[in-house]
Motif scaffolding. Structure first.
Motif, mmCIF file in Angstrom:
data_model
loop_
_atom_site.group_PDB
_atom_site.id
_atom_site.type_symbol
_atom_site.label_atom_id
_atom_site.label_comp_id
_atom_site.label_asym_id
_atom_site.label_seq_id
_atom_site.Cartn_x
_atom_site.Cartn_y
_atom_site.Cartn_z
ATOM 1 N N PHE A 2 0.922 -1.261 0.088
ATOM 2 C CA PHE A 2 -0.041 0.081 -0.124
ATOM 3 C C PHE A 2 0.806 1.361 0.019
ATOM 4 O O PHE A 2 1.694 1.361 0.753
ATOM 5 N N ASP A 3 0.541 2.218 -0.869
ATOM 6 C CA ASP A 3 1.217 3.430 -0.785
ATOM 7 C C ASP A 3 0.762 4.288 0.213
ATOM 8 O O ASP A 3 -0.439 4.961 -0.142
ATOM 9 N N PRO A 4 1.445 4.714 1.288
ATOM 10 C CA PRO A 4 1.216 5.504 2.362
ATOM 11 C C PRO A 4 0.431 6.926 1.987
ATOM 12 O O PRO A 4 -0.317 7.360 2.366
ATOM 13 N N GLY A 5 0.901 7.536 0.867
ATOM 14 C CA GLY A 5 0.859 8.746 0.427
ATOM 15 C C GLY A 5 -0.639 8.559 -0.394
ATOM 16 O O GLY A 5 -1.536 9.578 -0.146
ATOM 17 N N GLU A 6 -0.992 7.650 -1.093
ATOM 18 C CA GLU A 6 -2.308 7.367 -1.478
ATOM 19 C C GLU A 6 -3.357 7.113 -0.482
ATOM 20 O O GLU A 6 -4.571 7.448 -0.448
ATOM 21 N N VAL A 7 -2.917 6.154 0.794
ATOM 22 C CA VAL A 7 -3.692 6.106 1.616
ATOM 23 C C VAL A 7 -4.149 7.322 2.523
ATOM 24 O O VAL A 7 -5.100 7.757 2.921
ATOM 25 N N ARG A 8 -3.187 8.104 2.687
ATOM 26 C CA ARG A 8 -3.275 9.484 3.468
ATOM 27 C C ARG A 8 -4.285 10.334 2.542
ATOM 28 O O ARG A 8 -5.212 11.044 3.321
#
Length: 115
Positions: A2-8
């Motif tokens: 999971f891309d933390p930036g996308e989730v954020r």
């Protein structure tokens, strides 16, 4: 995975809409179906996002991800907060946990609505 930036970004959008997402909904947005192993991986990303946000003075975003069954974050969210927050409820379910969670969700909503 999971891309933390996308989730954020997804969580900031939810905060600005004054919404919560279930673990299953968030996994679906990310293109996955709910499985416990994926949920555990997602929770690690959520913890990382909150740690980074805390360093920037932001309220947590992981509180916006809740169980479908009762609308509360999973036990891991409460456990992850234990070392840094002394105001946690004694139980991870029930009215006290709900009040605590809703107050933290309101902080996230208010912060990101104003940002």
């Amino acid at each position: 995975m999971f891309d933390p930036g996308e989730v954020r970004d997804i969580l900031i959008s939810a905060a600005r809409q004054r919404k919560t997402l279930t673990y299953s909904e968030l996994l679906g947005i990310l293109g996955h179906v709910f499985t416990r192993p994926l949920m555990r991986q997602l929770c690690k990303v959520l913890d990382h996002i909150d740690e980074d946000g805390r360093a920037l003075g932001e309220p947590g975003l992981a509180v916006l991800v809740v169980r479908q069954s009762d609308g509360l974050p999973g036990q891991g969210w409460f456990v992850a907060r234990t070392p840094i927050h002394d105001d946690l409820p004694l139980e991870w379910v029930g009215p006290e946990a709900r009040r605590y969670t809703e107050a933290r969700q309101a902080q996230a909503h208010d912060y990101w609505m104003a940002a």
